[in-house]
Design an enzyme around this catalytic site. Structure first.
Site, PDB file in Angstrom:
ATOM      1  N   ASP A   4       0.710  -1.166   0.017  1.00 27.28           N
ATOM      2  CA  ASP A   4       0.121  -0.093   0.004  1.00 27.28           C
ATOM      3  C   ASP A   4       0.845   1.175  -0.044  1.00 27.28           C
ATOM      4  O   ASP A   4       1.733   1.384   0.847  1.00 27.28           O
ATOM      5  CB  ASP A   4      -0.936   0.143   1.291  1.00 27.28           C
ATOM      6  CG  ASP A   4      -2.121   1.117   1.137  1.00 27.28           C
ATOM      7  OD1 ASP A   4      -2.696   1.118  -0.131  1.00 27.28           O
ATOM      8  OD2 ASP A   4      -2.126   1.812   1.810  1.00 27.28           O
TER       9      ASP A   4
HETATM   10  O1  LIG Z   1       2.594   7.376 -10.180  1.00 31.79           O
HETATM   11  C1  LIG Z   1       2.628   6.447  -9.335  1.00 31.79           C
HETATM   12  N1  LIG Z   1       3.909   5.778  -8.759  1.00 31.79           N
HETATM   13  C2  LIG Z   1       3.630   5.007  -7.688  1.00 31.79           C
HETATM   14  O2  LIG Z   1       4.726   4.396  -7.396  1.00 31.79           O
HETATM   15  C3  LIG Z   1       2.567   4.774  -7.006  1.00 31.79           C
HETATM   16  N2  LIG Z   1       2.260   4.181  -6.007  1.00 31.79           N
HETATM   17  C4  LIG Z   1       0.818   4.377  -5.589  1.00 31.79           C
HETATM   18  N3  LIG Z   1       0.487   5.399  -6.571  1.00 31.79           N
HETATM   19  C5  LIG Z   1      -0.907   6.028  -6.839  1.00 31.79           C
HETATM   20  O3  LIG Z   1      -1.649   5.683  -5.311  1.00 31.79           O
HETATM   21  C6  LIG Z   1      -2.619   5.114  -5.404  1.00 31.79           C
HETATM   22  C7  LIG Z   1      -2.596   4.016  -4.100  1.00 31.79           C
HETATM   23  O4  LIG Z   1      -2.201   2.761  -4.466  1.00 31.79           O
HETATM   24  P1  LIG Z   1      -2.237   1.443  -3.713  1.00 31.79           P
HETATM   25  O5  LIG Z   1      -1.067   1.470  -3.085  1.00 31.79           O
HETATM   26  O6  LIG Z   1      -3.519   1.562  -2.885  1.00 31.79           O
HETATM   27  O7  LIG Z   1      -2.619   0.606  -4.982  1.00 31.79           O
HETATM   28  P2  LIG Z   1      -3.706   0.276  -5.826  1.00 31.79           P
HETATM   29  O8  LIG Z   1      -5.071   0.618  -5.282  1.00 31.79           O
HETATM   30  O9  LIG Z   1      -3.638   1.047  -7.124  1.00 31.79           O
HETATM   31  O10 LIG Z   1      -3.658  -1.207  -6.312  1.00 31.79           O
HETATM   32  P3  LIG Z   1      -3.567  -2.624  -5.481  1.00 31.79           P
HETATM   33  O11 LIG Z   1      -2.351  -3.172  -5.205  1.00 31.79           O
HETATM   34  O12 LIG Z   1      -4.556  -2.350  -4.208  1.00 31.79           O
HETATM   35  O13 LIG Z   1      -4.399  -3.342  -6.229  1.00 31.79           O
HETATM   36  C8  LIG Z   1      -2.628   4.476  -6.686  1.00 31.79           C
HETATM   37  O14 LIG Z   1      -3.789   4.048  -7.115  1.00 31.79           O
HETATM   38  C9  LIG Z   1      -2.017   5.389  -7.355  1.00 31.79           C
HETATM   39  O15 LIG Z   1      -2.934   6.492  -7.908  1.00 31.79           O
HETATM   40  C10 LIG Z   1       1.404   5.551  -7.476  1.00 31.79           C
HETATM   41  N4  LIG Z   1       1.439   6.447  -8.584  1.00 31.79           N
END
Ligand SMILES: O=c1[nH]c(=O)c2ncn([C@@H]3O[C@H](COP(=O)(O)OP(=O)(O)OP(=O)(O)O)[C@@H](O)[C@H]3O)c2[nH]1
Length: 198
Positions: free
Chosen positions: A71
């Site tokens: 996360d």
């Molecule tokens: O440009 C980016 N580089 C990165 O390195 C990165 N890491 C996260 N994010 C953003 O932050 C949200 C939280 O992500 P998150 O950890 O909750 O994952 P997610 O919901 O997308 O996927 P999942 O692993 O839960 O299926 C995501 O939707 C992205 O908008 C990133 N954007």
């Protein structure tokens, strides 16, 4: 070691694959082994809890595998009430990396530009969490998107001791700043030192 990642985010899976490959490990998406399933909704308590919930959910279905989940989020000093642990949900109106990078630039316009990016990676085995690791990156939000080696956050995050965004660096230059890569190293080190735990 082979890890199964509980994620639906293609970019994240690729970054985890690169981060773990450095240490000769392999990461496969859980969808190589199971049909795609909806994860439990994320909470607002902590990155650690959200990562653990995803890892446990898939570990219960694949108990013999080492399951990891990540996360990540971005906290802006200028707007601490949004993003952070809610980053994914707060960015749903900005679905493309360009749209959410522009939104973040607007949020800090004329204000304090400092940020903290955090990643938590949880690792589960036999339906139990065996370790959660964290890493953070601090720096400034750029005033425009810069760089071609990455998109989204990579084009606007300038680490504290750099003048370049992550996307303006080569992979080797950016690697020491990547919260996911550094968290992955911590997890691998822990697992090597505690092999009998899994
Ligand atoms: O440009 C980016 N580089 C990165 O390195 C990165 N890491 C996260 N994010 C953003 O932050 C949200 C939280 O992500 P998150 O950890 O909750 O994952 P997610 O919901 O997308 O996927 P999942 O692993 O839960 O299926 C995501 O939707 C992205 O908008 C990133 N954007």
């Amino acid at each position: 070691m082979q890890f199964v990642v509980a994620s639906h985010n293609h970019d994240k899976i690729e970054e985890l694959q690169r981060s773990f490959r450095v240490c000769n490990n392999e990461v496969i998406p859980y969808t190589d082994l199971l049909p795609k399933i909806k994860f439990p909704p994320e909470g607002n308590r902590s990155y650690e809890k959200n990562a653990s919930d995803k890892a446990l959910f898939i570990s219960k279905l694949l108990p013999d595998r080492l399951v990891i989940a990540d996360d990540s989020g971005l906290l802006l000093t200028a707007r601490p009430e949004i993003l952070g642990v809610r980053t994914a949900r707060d960015l749903t109106d900005y679905p493309t990396p360009h749209q959410y990078a522009q939104h973040i630039i607007r949020l800090v316009q004329g204000k304090n530009r400092t940020f903290i990016m955090q990643t938590s990676i949880a690792c589960a085995h036999q339906g139990k969490i065996i370790k959660v690791v964290d890493d953070t990156l601090k720096g400034q939000i750029a005033s425009t998107e810069r760089g071609i080696n990455g998109e989204g956050f990579s084009r606007i995050l300038i680490p504290r001791d750099s003048t370049k965004t992550l996307a303006q660096m080569t992979f080797n230059e950016s690697y020491p700043y990547l919260t996911r890569a550094r968290a992955a190293e911590k997890l691998i080190r822990f697992l090597k030192e505690n092999r009998d735990q899994c």
